[in-house]
Design a protein around this motif. Structure first.
Motif, PDB file in Angstrom:
ATOM      1  N   SER A 145      -3.780  16.084 -24.001  1.00 14.90           N
ATOM      2  CA  SER A 145      -4.696  15.110 -23.964  1.00 14.90           C
ATOM      3  C   SER A 145      -2.848  13.899 -24.296  1.00 14.90           C
ATOM      4  O   SER A 145      -2.984  13.186 -23.216  1.00 14.90           O
ATOM      5  CB  SER A 145      -5.384  14.430 -24.668  1.00 14.90           C
ATOM      6  N   TYR A 146      -2.055  14.325 -25.306  1.00 15.76           N
ATOM      7  CA  TYR A 146      -0.781  13.192 -25.355  1.00 15.76           C
ATOM      8  C   TYR A 146       0.170  12.879 -24.121  1.00 15.76           C
ATOM      9  O   TYR A 146      -0.008  12.417 -24.056  1.00 15.76           O
ATOM     10  CB  TYR A 146      -0.203  13.519 -26.514  1.00 15.76           C
ATOM     11  N   VAL A 147       0.537  14.351 -23.236  1.00 17.39           N
ATOM     12  CA  VAL A 147       1.060  14.075 -22.465  1.00 17.39           C
ATOM     13  C   VAL A 147       0.689  13.026 -21.324  1.00 17.39           C
ATOM     14  O   VAL A 147       0.904  12.174 -20.163  1.00 17.39           O
ATOM     15  CB  VAL A 147       1.770  15.314 -21.737  1.00 17.39           C
ATOM     16  N   GLY A 148      -1.088  13.840 -20.505  1.00 18.96           N
ATOM     17  CA  GLY A 148      -1.110  13.119 -19.913  1.00 18.96           C
ATOM     18  C   GLY A 148      -1.740  11.714 -19.912  1.00 18.96           C
ATOM     19  O   GLY A 148      -1.629  10.864 -19.114  1.00 18.96           O
ATOM     20  N   MET A 149      -1.834  11.107 -21.430  1.00 16.00           N
ATOM     21  CA  MET A 149      -2.080   9.745 -21.517  1.00 16.00           C
ATOM     22  C   MET A 149      -0.789   8.599 -22.130  1.00 16.00           C
ATOM     23  O   MET A 149      -0.571   7.596 -22.570  1.00 16.00           O
ATOM     24  CB  MET A 149      -2.886   9.851 -22.860  1.00 16.00           C
ATOM     25  N   THR A 150       0.422   9.340 -21.782  1.00 14.80           N
ATOM     26  CA  THR A 150       2.194   8.846 -22.208  1.00 14.80           C
ATOM     27  C   THR A 150       2.761   8.155 -20.756  1.00 14.80           C
ATOM     28  O   THR A 150       3.692   8.261 -21.197  1.00 14.80           O
ATOM     29  CB  THR A 150       2.692   9.492 -23.223  1.00 14.80           C
ATOM     30  N   ARG A 151       2.236   8.785 -19.940  1.00 15.21           N
ATOM     31  CA  ARG A 151       2.675   8.993 -18.733  1.00 15.21           C
ATOM     32  C   ARG A 151       3.016   7.613 -18.244  1.00 15.21           C
ATOM     33  O   ARG A 151       3.812   7.204 -17.056  1.00 15.21           O
ATOM     34  CB  ARG A 151       2.475   9.584 -17.571  1.00 15.21           C
ATOM     35  N   HIS A 152       1.979   6.093 -18.389  1.00 10.73           N
ATOM     36  CA  HIS A 152       2.146   5.443 -17.836  1.00 10.73           C
ATOM     37  C   HIS A 152       2.686   4.080 -18.357  1.00 10.73           C
ATOM     38  O   HIS A 152       3.913   4.282 -19.153  1.00 10.73           O
ATOM     39  CB  HIS A 152       0.158   4.358 -17.631  1.00 10.73           C
ATOM     40  N   PHE A 181       1.194  -1.485   0.203  1.00 12.68           N
ATOM     41  CA  PHE A 181       0.078   0.100   0.152  1.00 12.68           C
ATOM     42  C   PHE A 181       0.876   1.001  -0.088  1.00 12.68           C
ATOM     43  O   PHE A 181       2.061   1.378   0.683  1.00 12.68           O
ATOM     44  CB  PHE A 181      -1.207  -0.045   1.425  1.00 12.68           C
ATOM     45  N   ASP A 182       0.445   2.062  -1.289  1.00  6.51           N
ATOM     46  CA  ASP A 182       1.226   3.833  -1.109  1.00  6.51           C
ATOM     47  C   ASP A 182       0.758   4.415  -1.573  1.00  6.51           C
ATOM     48  O   ASP A 182      -1.069   3.724  -2.051  1.00  6.51           O
ATOM     49  CB  ASP A 182       2.492   3.230  -2.309  1.00  6.51           C
ATOM     50  N   HIS A 183       0.647   5.387  -1.226  1.00  5.95           N
ATOM     51  CA  HIS A 183      -0.471   6.646  -1.249  1.00  5.95           C
ATOM     52  C   HIS A 183      -0.283   6.634  -2.986  1.00  5.95           C
ATOM     53  O   HIS A 183       0.938   7.576  -3.058  1.00  5.95           O
ATOM     54  CB  HIS A 183       0.247   8.289   0.002  1.00  5.95           C
ATOM     55  N   GLY A 184      -1.020   7.748  -3.076  1.00  3.21           N
ATOM     56  CA  GLY A 184      -0.833   8.072  -4.608  1.00  3.21           C
ATOM     57  C   GLY A 184      -0.823   9.894  -4.683  1.00  3.21           C
ATOM     58  O   GLY A 184      -1.835  10.781  -4.504  1.00  3.21           O
ATOM     59  N   TYR A 185      -0.803  11.255  -5.385  1.00  2.00           N
ATOM     60  CA  TYR A 185      -0.501  11.824  -5.422  1.00  2.00           C
ATOM     61  C   TYR A 185      -1.131  12.378  -6.562  1.00  2.00           C
ATOM     62  O   TYR A 185      -0.580  12.204  -8.066  1.00  2.00           O
ATOM     63  CB  TYR A 185       0.976  13.048  -5.650  1.00  2.00           C
ATOM     64  N   ALA A 186      -2.022  13.279  -6.946  1.00  2.00           N
ATOM     65  CA  ALA A 186      -1.655  14.031  -7.940  1.00  2.00           C
ATOM     66  C   ALA A 186      -1.546  14.835  -8.912  1.00  2.00           C
ATOM     67  O   ALA A 186      -0.839  16.225  -7.646  1.00  2.00           O
ATOM     68  CB  ALA A 186      -3.322  14.311  -7.900  1.00  2.00           C
ATOM     69  N   PHE A 187      -1.109  15.184 -10.132  1.00  2.00           N
ATOM     70  CA  PHE A 187      -0.113  16.295 -10.693  1.00  2.00           C
ATOM     71  C   PHE A 187      -0.535  17.150 -11.764  1.00  2.00           C
ATOM     72  O   PHE A 187      -1.851  15.989 -12.564  1.00  2.00           O
ATOM     73  CB  PHE A 187       0.968  15.885 -10.780  1.00  2.00           C
ATOM     74  N   THR A 188      -0.516  18.272 -12.450  1.00  2.00           N
ATOM     75  CA  THR A 188      -1.013  18.467 -13.614  1.00  2.00           C
ATOM     76  C   THR A 188      -0.075  18.003 -14.378  1.00  2.00           C
ATOM     77  O   THR A 188       1.234  17.302 -14.356  1.00  2.00           O
ATOM     78  CB  THR A 188      -0.164  19.989 -13.675  1.00  2.00           C
ATOM     79  N   VAL A 189      -0.978  17.989 -15.882  1.00  2.00           N
ATOM     80  CA  VAL A 189      -0.196  17.329 -16.304  1.00  2.00           C
ATOM     81  C   VAL A 189       1.010  17.863 -17.809  1.00  2.00           C
ATOM     82  O   VAL A 189       2.441  17.126 -17.685  1.00  2.00           O
ATOM     83  CB  VAL A 189      -0.693  17.496 -18.370  1.00  2.00           C
ATOM     84  N   HIS A 190       1.609  19.418 -17.375  1.00  2.00           N
ATOM     85  CA  HIS A 190       2.868  19.909 -17.045  1.00  2.00           C
ATOM     86  C   HIS A 190       4.479  19.687 -16.041  1.00  2.00           C
ATOM     87  O   HIS A 190       4.799  19.643 -16.378  1.00  2.00           O
ATOM     88  CB  HIS A 190       2.748  21.184 -17.115  1.00  2.00           C
ATOM     89  N   LYS A 191       3.082  19.246 -14.707  1.00  2.00           N
ATOM     90  CA  LYS A 191       4.089  18.991 -14.284  1.00  2.00           C
ATOM     91  C   LYS A 191       4.788  17.419 -14.312  1.00  2.00           C
ATOM     92  O   LYS A 191       5.816  16.720 -13.778  1.00  2.00           O
ATOM     93  CB  LYS A 191       3.447  18.889 -12.396  1.00  2.00           C
ATOM     94  N   THR A 192       4.036  16.180 -14.921  1.00  2.00           N
ATOM     95  CA  THR A 192       4.334  14.935 -15.329  1.00  2.00           C
ATOM     96  C   THR A 192       4.972  15.126 -16.649  1.00  2.00           C
ATOM     97  O   THR A 192       5.436  14.535 -17.035  1.00  2.00           O
ATOM     98  CB  THR A 192       2.838  14.201 -15.700  1.00  2.00           C
ATOM     99  N   GLN A 193       5.788  16.013 -17.442  1.00  2.00           N
ATOM    100  CA  GLN A 193       6.870  15.822 -18.333  1.00  2.00           C
ATOM    101  C   GLN A 193       7.628  15.464 -18.195  1.00  2.00           C
ATOM    102  O   GLN A 193       8.354  16.037 -17.735  1.00  2.00           O
ATOM    103  CB  GLN A 193       6.459  17.199 -19.505  1.00  2.00           C
ATOM    104  N   GLY A 194       8.341  14.144 -19.044  1.00  2.00           N
ATOM    105  CA  GLY A 194       8.838  13.419 -18.648  1.00  2.00           C
ATOM    106  C   GLY A 194       9.341  12.403 -17.727  1.00  2.00           C
ATOM    107  O   GLY A 194       9.868  11.728 -17.853  1.00  2.00           O
ATOM    108  N   ALA A 195       7.689  12.170 -17.017  1.00  2.00           N
ATOM    109  CA  ALA A 195       7.867  11.404 -15.964  1.00  2.00           C
ATOM    110  C   ALA A 195       7.090  10.301 -16.138  1.00  2.00           C
ATOM    111  O   ALA A 195       6.429  10.043 -17.758  1.00  2.00           O
ATOM    112  CB  ALA A 195       6.899  11.917 -14.813  1.00  2.00           C
ATOM    113  N   SER A 196       7.757   8.698 -15.204  1.00  2.00           N
ATOM    114  CA  SER A 196       7.068   7.621 -16.450  1.00  2.00           C
ATOM    115  C   SER A 196       6.316   6.562 -14.293  1.00  2.00           C
ATOM    116  O   SER A 196       6.802   7.008 -13.494  1.00  2.00           O
ATOM    117  CB  SER A 196       7.922   6.022 -16.666  1.00  2.00           C
ATOM    118  N   VAL A 197       5.314   6.511 -14.828  1.00  2.00           N
ATOM    119  CA  VAL A 197       4.725   5.025 -13.648  1.00  2.00           C
ATOM    120  C   VAL A 197       3.953   4.246 -13.958  1.00  2.00           C
ATOM    121  O   VAL A 197       3.809   4.106 -15.501  1.00  2.00           O
ATOM    122  CB  VAL A 197       3.550   6.169 -12.801  1.00  2.00           C
TER     123      VAL A 197
END
Length: 223
Positions: free
Chosen positions: A53-60, A21-37
């Motif tokens: 939409s492209y940035v938000g849907m390609t972080r996973h 179990f771990d906590h999940g945090y919400a980020f804006t699309v601009h903040k998640t640029q370059g991140a992978s989860v």
């Protein structure tokens, strides 16, 4: 921890008893640029465009879950249309031609307005001059001749020099002072002395004549 499920049921548990179990945090699309989860949960809104939409849907890496509000999107097709909307980049140069055309149109309108105003003022001025001339019984030529004829006559008159004007001005003042002085002026010191000397000489002359007459009278008595 208390968790409310989609079904409306609430569940309580102790997070320390669960190792995964771990906590999940919400980020804006601009903040998640370059991140992978591993798992991404994207909450979309109508303001999202194709790029966001492209940035938000390609972080996973493994899973992607997309969420949206039925109050914002009418249907899945409407959501897809909004998320796929491309935003055209705009520049001030795109509006340069429009601004120039607008400015030219404004200038033409101002010139036309000034011309119409001048024409109206000219018509009113001619009408007023004609009415005034008819009411006085004079034509425009007669009024111009009378106006500039007086000016020409005034210019043709000989003008006095500065010396002539000073002589005329102060000559009249001196003449007035002389007339006033002759009527009620006072005797000067020299005139007063001369008058006193003349009076004293007359007295001495009278005294001498009396002294000459006195011996003659005494001789007559003695005889």
């Amino acid at each position: 921890m208390s968790v409310k499920l989609d079904s409306g049921k609430s569940v309580q548990f102790d997070p320390s008893k669960y190792q995964n179990f771990d906590h999940g945090y919400a980020f804006t699309v601009h903040k998640t640029q370059g991140a992978s989860v591993d798992k991404a949960y994207a909450f979309m809104s109508p303001s999202n465009n194709h790029s966001l939409s492209y940035v938000g849907m390609t972080r996973h890496k493994d899973e992607l879950h997309i969420y949206g509000s039925l109050d914002k999107f009418k249907s899945y097709e409407h959501m897809a249309e909004c998320l796929g909307r491309r935003q055209q980049k705009e520049s001030t140069l795109d509006y340069a031609d429009s601004a120039a055309k607008f400015q030219a149109t404004r200038e033409q309108e101002r010139k036309a307005q000034k011309q119409s105003t001048a024409t109206a003022q000219s018509a009113l001025g001619n009408r007023s001059e004609t009415s005034a001339a008819l009411s006085r019984g004079q034509t425009l030529k007669e009024r111009m001749d009378a106006k500039y004829g007086e000016r020409r006559d005034h210019e043709q008159q000989p003008q006095m020099t500065l010396k002539e004007r000073m002589d005329a001005k102060y000559g009249e003042r001196e003449t007035g002072h002389e007339q006033q002085g002759q009527q009620g002026r006072k005797m000067t010191l020299k005139e007063q002395l001369d008058a006193r000397l003349e009076a004293r000489a007359g007295q001495q002359k009278d005294v001498g004549e009396q002294q000459q007459k006195q011996p003659q009278k005494d001789q007559g008595h003695e005889m």
